[in-house]
Write a protein that holds these residues in place. Structure first.
Motif, PDB file in Angstrom:
ATOM      1  N   ARG A 103       0.682  -1.317   0.112  1.00  0.00           N
ATOM      2  CA  ARG A 103       0.153  -0.015  -0.110  1.00  0.00           C
ATOM      3  C   ARG A 103       0.786   1.104  -0.072  1.00  0.00           C
ATOM      4  O   ARG A 103       0.538   2.144  -0.475  1.00  0.00           O
ATOM      5  CB  ARG A 103      -0.871  -0.153   1.425  1.00  0.00           C
ATOM      6  N   LEU A 104       1.841   1.159   0.614  1.00  0.00           N
ATOM      7  CA  LEU A 104       2.877   2.342   0.796  1.00  0.00           C
ATOM      8  C   LEU A 104       3.469   2.775  -0.283  1.00  0.00           C
ATOM      9  O   LEU A 104       3.773   3.887  -0.917  1.00  0.00           O
ATOM     10  CB  LEU A 104       3.908   2.327   1.989  1.00  0.00           C
ATOM     11  N   GLU A 105       4.031   1.897  -1.095  1.00  0.00           N
ATOM     12  CA  GLU A 105       4.609   1.879  -2.485  1.00  0.00           C
ATOM     13  C   GLU A 105       3.602   2.474  -3.580  1.00  0.00           C
ATOM     14  O   GLU A 105       3.981   3.149  -4.256  1.00  0.00           O
ATOM     15  CB  GLU A 105       5.137   0.577  -2.866  1.00  0.00           C
ATOM     16  N   MET A 106       2.417   1.844  -3.402  1.00  0.00           N
ATOM     17  CA  MET A 106       1.462   2.304  -4.318  1.00  0.00           C
ATOM     18  C   MET A 106       1.060   3.723  -4.108  1.00  0.00           C
ATOM     19  O   MET A 106       0.667   4.489  -5.020  1.00  0.00           O
ATOM     20  CB  MET A 106       0.204   1.357  -4.441  1.00  0.00           C
ATOM     21  N   GLU A 107       0.739   4.203  -3.027  1.00  0.00           N
ATOM     22  CA  GLU A 107       0.567   5.425  -2.531  1.00  0.00           C
ATOM     23  C   GLU A 107       1.472   6.410  -2.813  1.00  0.00           C
ATOM     24  O   GLU A 107       1.279   7.645  -3.340  1.00  0.00           O
ATOM     25  CB  GLU A 107       0.051   5.559  -0.980  1.00  0.00           C
ATOM     26  N   ARG A 108       2.783   5.881  -2.529  1.00  0.00           N
ATOM     27  CA  ARG A 108       3.950   6.885  -2.960  1.00  0.00           C
ATOM     28  C   ARG A 108       4.040   7.177  -4.408  1.00  0.00           C
ATOM     29  O   ARG A 108       4.256   8.218  -4.972  1.00  0.00           O
ATOM     30  CB  ARG A 108       5.252   6.291  -2.352  1.00  0.00           C
ATOM     31  N   THR A 110       1.688   7.086  -6.604  1.00  0.00           N
ATOM     32  CA  THR A 110       0.748   7.844  -7.291  1.00  0.00           C
ATOM     33  C   THR A 110       0.842   9.166  -6.650  1.00  0.00           C
ATOM     34  O   THR A 110       0.818   9.985  -7.472  1.00  0.00           O
ATOM     35  CB  THR A 110      -0.733   7.324  -6.367  1.00  0.00           C
ATOM     36  N   SER A 111       1.264   9.531  -5.537  1.00  0.00           N
ATOM     37  CA  SER A 111       1.663  10.957  -4.994  1.00  0.00           C
ATOM     38  C   SER A 111       2.751  11.480  -5.873  1.00  0.00           C
ATOM     39  O   SER A 111       2.951  12.718  -6.156  1.00  0.00           O
ATOM     40  CB  SER A 111       2.014  10.871  -3.428  1.00  0.00           C
ATOM     41  N   ARG A 114       1.592  12.324  -9.322  1.00  0.00           N
ATOM     42  CA  ARG A 114       0.955  13.673  -9.426  1.00  0.00           C
ATOM     43  C   ARG A 114       1.921  14.857  -9.138  1.00  0.00           C
ATOM     44  O   ARG A 114       1.702  15.942  -9.756  1.00  0.00           O
ATOM     45  CB  ARG A 114      -0.208  13.774  -8.222  1.00  0.00           C
TER      46      ARG A 114
END
Length: 314
Positions: A103-108, A110-111, A114
């Motif tokens: 989850r952390l790698e995916m969120e990082r 994505t952010s 952006r």
């Protein structure tokens, strides 16, 4: 089996073995312990402690492995996972930790995507304003200075010529900054021409850049070309500003089912210093297109390698 139950059973087994040895062996203790009996009791206690320590070490080994991974994991180097062995609370904790890393790698990612997209859009806007607004204003000032200088008396004419030269230098600097912010040659002529222009620009700034750009390279996506260009730009900037290098090699070629960029200088190298914002920014850009980035100091200088696989979506 829970962790508490495992530790309790291990300790109970050690105590039970010690009790059985006292019951079914000829070992006795007199009302006033003798030296030999005291030595036997101390040796038995030492054996119990050593056995208990070994069993606990084996039982808690998964937690020790988890602790080592937690202290060394880096989201800019994804893919670090801990193998799940056995069952129970320790295995469930490892599974939860691996899921958290996903989850952390995916969120990082994505952010970071952006943020970098917004950064590129802002660079495009600033470059456009520099070119359209300030560039046109300085051009008008330059023409007006030329018109006034042509009709001015000789003493004033020399001063106007100097002001004209300063204005022309400022205009060239603004155009250079605009080109760095928005690589128009990348959009118009492609990656190979953009890298050649970038090498020429740094060569005129006092740095000797030897470039080797392949002519028949695989087609990359627009995002991948931009990442390759920005990594090359950051590598050359670091070599010119921080590494105190005199010569830089810039290579772009097809290798191992992809395209590899290499920027190698003869500067002072990393010297064990922590990675700065520039290198971490290159890693974030590489992650967005599934590329691999390595920054090393093999002996003298620094070598930046970016490998972009073909066919990986951005």
């Amino acid at each position: 089996m829970s962790l508490f139950a495992r530790i309790f059973i291990l300790n109970a087994a050690v105590v039970a073995v010690a009790a059985l040895l006292l019951l079914f062996t000829p070992v006795t203790v007199s009302p006033q312990a003798r030296l030999a009996e005291a030595l036997i009791v101390l040796a038995g206690m030492a054996a119990m402690l050593v056995t208990n320590a070994v069993l606990l070490r084996v039982g808690l080994r998964p937690l020790a492995r988890l602790t080592r991974v937690m202290t060394t994991v880096d989201l800019l180097r994804p893919g670090t996972r801990l193998a799940v062995r056995g069952r129970g609370e320790a295995a469930a904790l490892i599974v939860a930790f691996n899921n958290m890393l996903d989850r952390l790698e995916m969120e990082r990612a994505t952010s970071a995507a952006r943020a970098l997209s917004a950064q590129e859009a802002e660079r495009h806007r600033v470059a456009q304003e520099l070119h359209d607004e300030i560039g046109q204003t300085l051009t008008a000032v330059l023409l007006e200075l030329k018109r006034v200088a042509d009709t001015a008396p000789p003493p004033v004419r020399d001063q106007l010529r100097q002001a004209q030269e300063s204005t022309r230098n400022s205009l060239d600097e603004i155009r250079r900054i605009a080109r760095r912010l928005r690589p128009g040659v990348l959009e118009e002529l492609g990656l190979a021409s953009a890298l050649r222009a970038l090498a020429t620009e740094f060569s005129t700034a006092g740095l000797s850049v030897r470039r080797q750009v392949g002519s028949d390279l695989p087609q990359l996506s627009r995002e991948a070309e931009l990442v390759v260009y920005r990594v090359a730009q950051e590598g050359l900037t670091n070599a010119a500003r921080h590494a105190k290098a005199r010569t830089v090699e810039l290579r772009l070629r097809e290798e191992a089912g992809g395209v590899e960029l290499c920027v190698k200088d003869d500067g002072r190298g990393l010297g064990g210093a922590p990675e700065g914002a520039g290198i971490r920014g290159m890693r974030e850009r590489a992650l967005l297109i599934g590329a691999g980035l390595s920054v090393e100091s093999p002996g003298k200088g620094t070598e930046v390698r970016l490998h972009v696989p073909i066919g990986v979506p951005a």
